[in-house]
Design a protein around this motif. Sequence first.
Motif, PDB file in Angstrom:
ATOM      1  N   LYS A 106       0.826  -1.213   0.000  1.00  0.00           N
ATOM      2  CA  LYS A 106       0.000   0.000   0.000  1.00  0.00           C
ATOM      3  C   LYS A 106       0.856   1.257   0.000  1.00  0.00           C
ATOM      4  O   LYS A 106       1.784   1.399   0.789  1.00  0.00           O
ATOM      5  CB  LYS A 106      -0.920   0.000   1.213  1.00  0.00           C
ATOM      6  N   GLY A 107       0.525   2.155  -0.913  1.00  0.00           N
ATOM      7  CA  GLY A 107       1.251   3.415  -1.020  1.00  0.00           C
ATOM      8  C   GLY A 107       2.389   3.397  -2.013  1.00  0.00           C
ATOM      9  O   GLY A 107       2.911   4.456  -2.379  1.00  0.00           O
ATOM     10  N   LEU A 108       2.800   2.200  -2.471  1.00  0.00           N
ATOM     11  CA  LEU A 108       3.879   2.104  -3.458  1.00  0.00           C
ATOM     12  C   LEU A 108       3.312   2.173  -4.878  1.00  0.00           C
ATOM     13  O   LEU A 108       2.244   1.618  -5.146  1.00  0.00           O
ATOM     14  CB  LEU A 108       4.643   0.794  -3.302  1.00  0.00           C
ATOM     15  N   PRO A 109       4.016   2.826  -5.803  1.00  0.00           N
ATOM     16  CA  PRO A 109       3.616   2.730  -7.209  1.00  0.00           C
ATOM     17  C   PRO A 109       3.757   1.279  -7.687  1.00  0.00           C
ATOM     18  O   PRO A 109       4.736   0.600  -7.348  1.00  0.00           O
ATOM     19  CB  PRO A 109       4.619   3.632  -7.933  1.00  0.00           C
ATOM     20  N   VAL A 110       2.783   0.806  -8.449  1.00  0.00           N
ATOM     21  CA  VAL A 110       2.802  -0.564  -8.975  1.00  0.00           C
ATOM     22  C   VAL A 110       2.671  -0.495 -10.487  1.00  0.00           C
ATOM     23  O   VAL A 110       1.754   0.147 -11.017  1.00  0.00           O
ATOM     24  CB  VAL A 110       1.656  -1.409  -8.382  1.00  0.00           C
ATOM     25  N   THR A 111       3.592  -1.140 -11.186  1.00  0.00           N
ATOM     26  CA  THR A 111       3.540  -1.178 -12.647  1.00  0.00           C
ATOM     27  C   THR A 111       3.395  -2.616 -13.114  1.00  0.00           C
ATOM     28  O   THR A 111       3.798  -3.557 -12.417  1.00  0.00           O
ATOM     29  CB  THR A 111       4.814  -0.587 -13.280  1.00  0.00           C
ATOM     30  N   LEU A 112       2.834  -2.796 -14.295  1.00  0.00           N
ATOM     31  CA  LEU A 112       2.599  -4.113 -14.868  1.00  0.00           C
ATOM     32  C   LEU A 112       3.243  -4.209 -16.237  1.00  0.00           C
ATOM     33  O   LEU A 112       3.189  -3.264 -17.028  1.00  0.00           O
ATOM     34  CB  LEU A 112       1.084  -4.363 -14.997  1.00  0.00           C
ATOM     35  N   ALA A 113       3.843  -5.367 -16.510  1.00  0.00           N
ATOM     36  CA  ALA A 113       4.380  -5.656 -17.840  1.00  0.00           C
ATOM     37  C   ALA A 113       4.188  -7.136 -18.124  1.00  0.00           C
ATOM     38  O   ALA A 113       4.167  -7.960 -17.210  1.00  0.00           O
ATOM     39  CB  ALA A 113       5.864  -5.308 -17.922  1.00  0.00           C
ATOM     40  N   GLY A 114       4.044  -7.473 -19.393  1.00  0.00           N
ATOM     41  CA  GLY A 114       4.071  -8.873 -19.768  1.00  0.00           C
ATOM     42  C   GLY A 114       5.456  -9.449 -19.522  1.00  0.00           C
ATOM     43  O   GLY A 114       6.453  -8.718 -19.497  1.00  0.00           O
ATOM     44  N   ASP A 115       5.535 -10.766 -19.326  1.00  0.00           N
ATOM     45  CA  ASP A 115       6.831 -11.359 -18.996  1.00  0.00           C
ATOM     46  C   ASP A 115       7.842 -11.174 -20.124  1.00  0.00           C
ATOM     47  O   ASP A 115       9.038 -11.014 -19.878  1.00  0.00           O
ATOM     48  CB  ASP A 115       6.706 -12.824 -18.598  1.00  0.00           C
ATOM     49  N   GLY A 116       7.372 -11.149 -21.359  1.00  0.00           N
ATOM     50  CA  GLY A 116       8.287 -10.917 -22.474  1.00  0.00           C
ATOM     51  C   GLY A 116       8.845  -9.506 -22.461  1.00  0.00           C
ATOM     52  O   GLY A 116      10.038  -9.286 -22.712  1.00  0.00           O
ATOM     53  N   ILE A 117       7.993  -8.525 -22.175  1.00  0.00           N
ATOM     54  CA  ILE A 117       8.447  -7.139 -22.055  1.00  0.00           C
ATOM     55  C   ILE A 117       9.436  -7.026 -20.895  1.00  0.00           C
ATOM     56  O   ILE A 117      10.452  -6.315 -20.984  1.00  0.00           O
ATOM     57  CB  ILE A 117       7.254  -6.191 -21.833  1.00  0.00           C
ATOM     58  N   ALA A 118       9.163  -7.743 -19.798  1.00  0.00           N
ATOM     59  CA  ALA A 118      10.057  -7.698 -18.646  1.00  0.00           C
ATOM     60  C   ALA A 118      11.443  -8.234 -18.994  1.00  0.00           C
ATOM     61  O   ALA A 118      12.464  -7.618 -18.659  1.00  0.00           O
ATOM     62  CB  ALA A 118       9.457  -8.480 -17.479  1.00  0.00           C
ATOM     63  N   ILE A 119      11.496  -9.362 -19.676  1.00  0.00           N
ATOM     64  CA  ILE A 119      12.818  -9.903 -20.022  1.00  0.00           C
ATOM     65  C   ILE A 119      13.518  -8.989 -21.016  1.00  0.00           C
ATOM     66  O   ILE A 119      14.746  -8.813 -20.963  1.00  0.00           O
ATOM     67  CB  ILE A 119      12.742 -11.351 -20.558  1.00  0.00           C
ATOM     68  N   ALA A 120      12.750  -8.345 -21.909  1.00  0.00           N
ATOM     69  CA  ALA A 120      13.365  -7.397 -22.839  1.00  0.00           C
ATOM     70  C   ALA A 120      13.962  -6.219 -22.078  1.00  0.00           C
ATOM     71  O   ALA A 120      15.074  -5.761 -22.373  1.00  0.00           O
ATOM     72  CB  ALA A 120      12.334  -6.915 -23.855  1.00  0.00           C
ATOM     73  N   ALA A 121      13.222  -5.718 -21.082  1.00  0.00           N
ATOM     74  CA  ALA A 121      13.731  -4.607 -20.267  1.00  0.00           C
ATOM     75  C   ALA A 121      15.007  -5.015 -19.546  1.00  0.00           C
ATOM     76  O   ALA A 121      15.982  -4.249 -19.491  1.00  0.00           O
ATOM     77  CB  ALA A 121      12.669  -4.168 -19.262  1.00  0.00           C
ATOM     78  N   ALA A 122      15.025  -6.226 -18.989  1.00  0.00           N
ATOM     79  CA  ALA A 122      16.191  -6.687 -18.238  1.00  0.00           C
ATOM     80  C   ALA A 122      17.404  -6.877 -19.138  1.00  0.00           C
ATOM     81  O   ALA A 122      18.511  -6.410 -18.827  1.00  0.00           O
ATOM     82  CB  ALA A 122      15.855  -7.996 -17.526  1.00  0.00           C
ATOM     83  N   GLU A 123      17.210  -7.555 -20.238  1.00  0.00           N
ATOM     84  CA  GLU A 123      18.348  -7.873 -21.101  1.00  0.00           C
ATOM     85  C   GLU A 123      18.868  -6.639 -21.833  1.00  0.00           C
ATOM     86  O   GLU A 123      20.065  -6.543 -22.125  1.00  0.00           O
ATOM     87  CB  GLU A 123      17.983  -8.977 -22.086  1.00  0.00           C
ATOM     88  N   HIS A 124      17.988  -5.674 -22.126  1.00  0.00           N
ATOM     89  CA  HIS A 124      18.461  -4.466 -22.785  1.00  0.00           C
ATOM     90  C   HIS A 124      19.143  -3.532 -21.804  1.00  0.00           C
ATOM     91  O   HIS A 124      20.100  -2.824 -22.160  1.00  0.00           O
ATOM     92  CB  HIS A 124      17.295  -3.748 -23.473  1.00  0.00           C
ATOM     93  N   ARG A 125      18.708  -3.530 -20.573  1.00  0.00           N
ATOM     94  CA  ARG A 125      19.286  -2.634 -19.569  1.00  0.00           C
ATOM     95  C   ARG A 125      20.570  -3.205 -18.975  1.00  0.00           C
ATOM     96  O   ARG A 125      21.523  -2.473 -18.715  1.00  0.00           O
ATOM     97  CB  ARG A 125      18.259  -2.396 -18.463  1.00  0.00           C
ATOM     98  N   TYR A 126      20.605  -4.540 -18.782  1.00  0.00           N
ATOM     99  CA  TYR A 126      21.716  -5.141 -18.041  1.00  0.00           C
ATOM    100  C   TYR A 126      22.416  -6.303 -18.754  1.00  0.00           C
ATOM    101  O   TYR A 126      23.474  -6.732 -18.314  1.00  0.00           O
ATOM    102  CB  TYR A 126      21.215  -5.702 -16.695  1.00  0.00           C
ATOM    103  N   GLY A 127      21.817  -6.843 -19.813  1.00  0.00           N
ATOM    104  CA  GLY A 127      22.288  -8.128 -20.314  1.00  0.00           C
ATOM    105  C   GLY A 127      22.695  -8.181 -21.769  1.00  0.00           C
ATOM    106  O   GLY A 127      23.307  -7.252 -22.316  1.00  0.00           O
TER     107      GLY A 127
END
Length: 312
Positions: A106-127
């Motif tokens: 409660k009180g935290l911002p919550v965002t949603l992404a599909g698992d494919g978008i999530a892995i794309a975000a991870a691999e493009h940012r860090y991998g």
Amino acid sequence: MSDALLAALDVGGTKIAAALVSPDGAVLARTRRPTPADRDAEAVLAAAAEALTELADSALWPRVAALGIGSAGPVDISRGTVSPVNIPGWRGFPIVERIAAHPAVKGLPVTLAGDGIAIAAAEHRYGAARPYRNALCLVVSTGVGGGLVLNNELHTGTTGNAGHIGHISVAFDGEPCPCGSRGCLERYASGTAIARYALDTGWRPPADDASAVAVAASARTGDPLALAAFDRAARALAAGIAATATLVELDAAVIGGGVAETGDLLLAPLRTHLTTYAALPFAASLHLHRAQLGTDAGLVGAAAVAAALFEP
């Protein structure tokens, strides 16, 4: 956000994982639960809530600035809902609203992404996708998901399902898919599909373990039926990746998820089949990589999507 942390929730057809992630992508604490995919919506939510409750017991929790959710799809980021094909109890389930109501969240911002978008975000940012402006990142696990990075930006689409490669058809007269279409890539290349095909062609699992992990173990011993199941999955993946590369002109494809953990059992035949399916010169130059973040990609990616809230 100098000393802030990000919470991440990764919802899949087999497991629900939660973690605390640092801004540089390090997983500092984690927990997981089996996904009760054969039960109703509240039972699945309870498993996610239990994981978050355990995570919130960490002394690091007070530093959490936001929560990111990565979920099997389809998702609808405009509505905050999910309808994972492999979790029948969740259809249009308001996951953002329900998770945001968790006492620790409660009180935290919550965002949603599909698992494919999530892995794309991870691999493009860090991998593995960091060097590339245009990349397709795939999750090959219980299902098959994907996410696109185009011109160095995540391409989500209006509802967050852009790049959902698991439900493009690689066989127009192929077998029916629970999504309502036919010949979907997921029906040929997921871990579930690999195990099913191996069994259907006569493979006999050791110790009554009919999982993709057991098929992989048999393939490593040279079992021809197990090897054929992985080759079929790789051929289907090659067709889907090549079609995407032809459509949007990719620089790279990055493969993650549990099935990709088998390494060259999947990637070696995939490279071979790509030479056939990615025939045009601009598609043939595609670089293929195994995801660097392994099975943490979904968690780190959910956190990366949440981190975007704090970026200019």
